[in-house]
Design a protein around this motif. Sequence first.
Motif, PDB file in Angstrom:
ATOM      1  N   LEU A  14       0.814  -1.214   0.000  1.00 10.62           N
ATOM      2  CA  LEU A  14       0.000   0.000   0.000  1.00 10.62           C
ATOM      3  C   LEU A  14       0.847   1.264   0.000  1.00 10.62           C
ATOM      4  CD1 LEU A  14      -2.828  -0.974   2.492  1.00 10.62           C
ATOM      5  CD2 LEU A  14      -3.139  -0.307   0.119  1.00 10.62           C
ATOM      6  N   GLU A  15       0.469   2.204  -0.868  1.00  9.15           N
ATOM      7  CA  GLU A  15       1.161   3.492  -0.960  1.00  9.15           C
ATOM      8  C   GLU A  15       0.133   4.605  -0.800  1.00  9.15           C
ATOM      9  OE1 GLU A  15       4.361   4.103  -1.290  1.00  9.15           O
ATOM     10  OE2 GLU A  15       5.160   2.110  -1.711  1.00  9.15           O
ATOM     11  N   ILE A  16      -0.327   4.810   0.445  1.00 10.15           N
ATOM     12  CA  ILE A  16      -1.254   5.898   0.721  1.00 10.15           C
ATOM     13  C   ILE A  16      -0.595   6.876   1.680  1.00 10.15           C
ATOM     14  CG2 ILE A  16      -3.355   4.553   0.321  1.00 10.15           C
ATOM     15  CD1 ILE A  16      -3.591   4.198   3.341  1.00 10.15           C
ATOM     16  N   PHE A  17      -1.138   8.088   1.736  1.00  8.44           N
ATOM     17  CA  PHE A  17      -0.626   9.087   2.670  1.00  8.44           C
ATOM     18  C   PHE A  17      -1.344   8.882   4.005  1.00  8.44           C
ATOM     19  CE2 PHE A  17      -0.099  10.976  -1.571  1.00  8.44           C
ATOM     20  CZ  PHE A  17       1.266  11.192  -1.553  1.00  8.44           C
ATOM     21  N   SER A  18      -0.726   8.111   4.885  1.00 10.45           N
ATOM     22  CA  SER A  18      -1.398   7.665   6.101  1.00 10.45           C
ATOM     23  C   SER A  18      -1.717   8.809   7.063  1.00 10.45           C
ATOM     24  CB  SER A  18      -0.551   6.604   6.814  1.00 10.45           C
ATOM     25  OG  SER A  18       0.738   7.103   7.095  1.00 10.45           O
ATOM     26  N   HIS A  19      -0.958   9.916   6.986  1.00  3.91           N
ATOM     27  CA  HIS A  19      -1.179  11.034   7.901  1.00  3.91           C
ATOM     28  C   HIS A  19      -2.295  11.970   7.422  1.00  3.91           C
ATOM     29  CE1 HIS A  19       1.523  12.521   4.802  1.00  3.91           C
ATOM     30  NE2 HIS A  19       1.215  13.753   5.138  1.00  3.91           N
TER      31      HIS A  19
END
Length: 253
Positions: free
Chosen positions: A88-93
Amino acid sequence: MSEILKVKNLVKTFGGLTAVKNLSFSIKKGLITALIGPNGSGKTTTFNMISGHLRPTSGEIYFENTRIDNLPPYKIARLGIARTFQNLEIFSHLTTLENVLLAINSRLKVFLWETVVRAPSFFHKERLARQKALEYLKMFNLESWAETPAASLPFGLQRYLEIARALATHPTLLLLDEAASGLDAREKDLLKERIIALKQEGITILLVEHDMNLVMDLADEVIVLDMGRKIAQGTPREIQRNPEVIAVYLGEG
């Protein structure tokens, strides 16, 4: 039916290891094509070269007759190719909504003066972007999670978010790298419905997937890799009956 993607004599080496060997194939516009093979067969490496995250050692890649193997990822994305990642490559913040807004804003034409003077046109474009982002979230039943930090989403919903964000770049070719990995049966059913709906909307899909039931249900064509080379390409029925594919991947059962 016209070809949207052509891969010609693609080679990728890492030191003394050849991960992809003289790979050639084409993807027909408007279809769902699956790229399958055992672990280490070169599937994700091929995805990375198509999306510009890796440069081929040799060979050529054409997207709608434009050569793209020498372009960086952002230029390839602007041409109309979007992808998800095996990891997964999401912007977790950021929130779920903000993740999708980022993708929309990458294609949104906002002039500097509009931002500086806070022009009405700026707020109009901002409202439209938010509305569009919510539509993408709704496709995967994510609208109620819009203000939730992405890191707090259950794993399956994070998978959906990554696809929604990819779609927000308005692609004509969508690369899905093991999008069903880690999903339960109910989540896979929704994913399957969404992929079929995207095809009906005219989006061409190339997917890497280990779930053979999903592949055989969805794919119009299947390409099989083994040790970096293509060993078969055809309809799901043809692939299921191919002796070499059975020997190296599907198994006698």
